[in-house]
Write a protein that holds these residues in place. Structure first.
Motif, PDB file in Angstrom:
ATOM      1  N   ALA A   1     -20.229  12.981   6.625  1.00 27.35           N
ATOM      2  CA  ALA A   1     -20.068  14.303   6.025  1.00 27.35           C
ATOM      3  C   ALA A   1     -19.671  14.183   4.557  1.00 27.35           C
ATOM      4  CB  ALA A   1     -19.018  15.096   6.795  1.00 27.35           C
ATOM      5  N   LEU A   2     -18.820  13.230   4.243  1.00 26.60           N
ATOM      6  CA  LEU A   2     -18.401  13.020   2.859  1.00 26.60           C
ATOM      7  C   LEU A   2     -19.586  12.606   1.998  1.00 26.60           C
ATOM      8  CD1 LEU A   2     -16.301  12.735   0.641  1.00 26.60           C
ATOM      9  CD2 LEU A   2     -15.702  10.483   1.549  1.00 26.60           C
ATOM     10  N   ASP A  29     -15.971  20.008   8.873  1.00 28.14           N
ATOM     11  CA  ASP A  29     -14.944  19.445   8.005  1.00 28.14           C
ATOM     12  C   ASP A  29     -14.584  20.388   6.862  1.00 28.14           C
ATOM     13  OD1 ASP A  29     -14.890  17.236   9.599  1.00 28.14           O
ATOM     14  OD2 ASP A  29     -15.994  15.924   8.227  1.00 28.14           O
ATOM     15  N   VAL A  30     -15.582  21.049   6.288  1.00 30.09           N
ATOM     16  CA  VAL A  30     -15.303  21.998   5.205  1.00 30.09           C
ATOM     17  C   VAL A  30     -14.434  23.143   5.713  1.00 30.09           C
ATOM     18  CG1 VAL A  30     -16.327  23.733   3.684  1.00 30.09           C
ATOM     19  CG2 VAL A  30     -17.361  21.465   3.849  1.00 30.09           C
ATOM     20  N   THR A  58     -11.846  19.598  -0.419  1.00 30.81           N
ATOM     21  CA  THR A  58     -13.204  20.061  -0.715  1.00 30.81           C
ATOM     22  C   THR A  58     -13.501  19.942  -2.204  1.00 30.81           C
ATOM     23  OG1 THR A  58     -13.109  21.615   1.139  1.00 30.81           O
ATOM     24  CG2 THR A  58     -14.798  22.001  -0.525  1.00 30.81           C
ATOM     25  N   VAL A  88     -14.499  16.469  -2.989  1.00 33.86           N
ATOM     26  CA  VAL A  88     -15.907  16.219  -2.676  1.00 33.86           C
ATOM     27  C   VAL A  88     -16.800  16.752  -3.790  1.00 33.86           C
ATOM     28  CG1 VAL A  88     -17.779  16.672  -1.044  1.00 33.86           C
ATOM     29  CG2 VAL A  88     -15.477  16.233  -0.184  1.00 33.86           C
ATOM     30  N   LEU A  97     -20.311  18.142   8.508  1.00 35.40           N
ATOM     31  CA  LEU A  97     -19.880  18.615   7.191  1.00 35.40           C
ATOM     32  C   LEU A  97     -19.377  20.049   7.275  1.00 35.40           C
ATOM     33  CD1 LEU A  97     -19.578  18.312   4.124  1.00 35.40           C
ATOM     34  CD2 LEU A  97     -21.991  18.958   3.901  1.00 35.40           C
ATOM     35  N   ALA A 103     -10.850  21.476   6.296  1.00 34.65           N
ATOM     36  CA  ALA A 103     -10.194  20.739   5.215  1.00 34.65           C
ATOM     37  C   ALA A 103      -9.472  21.684   4.258  1.00 34.65           C
ATOM     38  CB  ALA A 103     -11.224  19.931   4.437  1.00 34.65           C
ATOM     39  N   PHE A 109     -12.534  14.352   5.616  1.00 36.47           N
ATOM     40  CA  PHE A 109     -13.982  14.372   5.826  1.00 36.47           C
ATOM     41  C   PHE A 109     -14.433  13.061   6.487  1.00 36.47           C
ATOM     42  CE2 PHE A 109     -13.477  17.638   2.684  1.00 36.47           C
ATOM     43  CZ  PHE A 109     -14.526  18.537   2.908  1.00 36.47           C
TER      44      PHE A 109
END
Length: 299
Positions: free
Chosen positions: A42-43, A208-209, A217, A220, A205, A212, A38
């Motif tokens: 976004a994280l 990345d989701v 996820t 996070v 985000l 990932a 991420f």
């Protein structure tokens, strides 16, 4: 019954502080893991959204509504500077600075907060607090340098310094808000303000989701539920019952806990410098906590 500023901190406050410190220490592992998949913004947005949802659900369940108007300046300040600016710049800065340098620079945050609180909130500058923070900062620096790779760019240093400043301003802004709002209200809406401030990272985000692995996820989600929602709530609870400088000094316990967690959970045996640094952190916090308390504690 309210206790005067020199009274001992109650058991609930000590428990809240302990929960906060342990969960914030665990966040270092979660950020390191999730940060591989991420982007920094976004994280931060991901954990803030999860945290805001969890806190909002608790707020509704407890029947607490909107904070009073007088609390909103402090809530907005903590949301923008601490929840948003601090999280994004710390995530970003650690990509351009080794762990040691990051720990050194970000470790100035509690010192900056104590200085700001001394002037802005008129908490004063107790000698034991200043001496204790100096000892604890030296310990945090030793832990960071023991674990650092020894390389950092100017961008990384500046970003970590910005994170420290964001922390200091956000914490000092939150303190007055707690005179008007409950700890849950201040945390919930501070987290929500932070999430709104990070909405420009929403597109990143989503990307990345989608890319990932589920484990990243889940990391996070963990960061949002525990080091964000729960730990920031227990922090606000403790902050409403002690001074900003004293509670900020207590955050220097985190490096010592990180050393212990790495030893127990990751089988990373700390070297002599890290052990000495962890011990200095604990000594410094103990000295700081023995400083006179001017804030009034509520039950």
């Amino acid at each position: 019954m309210a206790a005067d500023g020199g009274s001992r901190v109650g058991g609930r406050v000590l428990l809240a502080i302990a929960v906060t410190m342990v969960l914030w220490a665990s966040a270092f592992v979660g950020i390191r893991y999730a940060g591989a998949d991420f982007e920094p913004g976004a994280l931060a947005l991901g954990r803030l959204l999860v945290g805001a949802l969890a806190l909002g659900a608790l707020l509704v369940a407890r029947g607490e509504g909107l904070p009073p108007r007088a609390a909103w300046p402090g809530i907005a300040g903590s949301g923008v500077f601490w929840f948003a600016l601090y999280m994004v710049t710390l995530n970003w800065g650690e990509r351009h600075a080794d762990a040691g340098t990051a720990a050194l620079v970000v470790g100035t945050g509690p010192v900056l907060a104590a200085v700001l609180a001394g002037f802005v909130l008129r908490e004063g500058f107790p000698v034991r607090l200043l001496v204790g923070m100096g000892i604890a900062f030296a310990g945090a620096a030793a832990v960071g340098l023991a674990n650092g790779g020894g390389s950092a760019t100017l961008r990384g240093v500046l970003l970590c310094l910005l994170a420290a400043a964001g922390y200091a301003v956000g914490v000092v802004a939150q303190k007055p808000a707690l005179k008007h709002a409950s700890a849950l209200q201040a945390t919930t809406f501070g987290c929500l303000v932070g999430a709104v401030a990070c909405l420009p990272f929403a597109g990143r985000l989503v990307v990345d989701v989608a890319a990932a692995p589920p484990s990243a996820t889940l990391a996070v989600v963990y960061l949002g539920l525990f080091p964000t929602a729960l730990a920031f709530y227990t922090w606000a609870y403790a902050l409403s019952r002690t001074t900003t400088g004293l509670l900020g000094a207590t955050t220097y316990v985190v490096p010592a806990i990180v050393v212990l967690l790495s030893w127990v959970l990751l089988d990373e045996v700390p070297g002599p410098v890290a052990l000495l640094g962890g011990a200095l952190c604990l000594v410094g916090v103990a000295v700081s906590r023995s400083a006179p308390r001017r804030a009034r504690n509520r039950p």
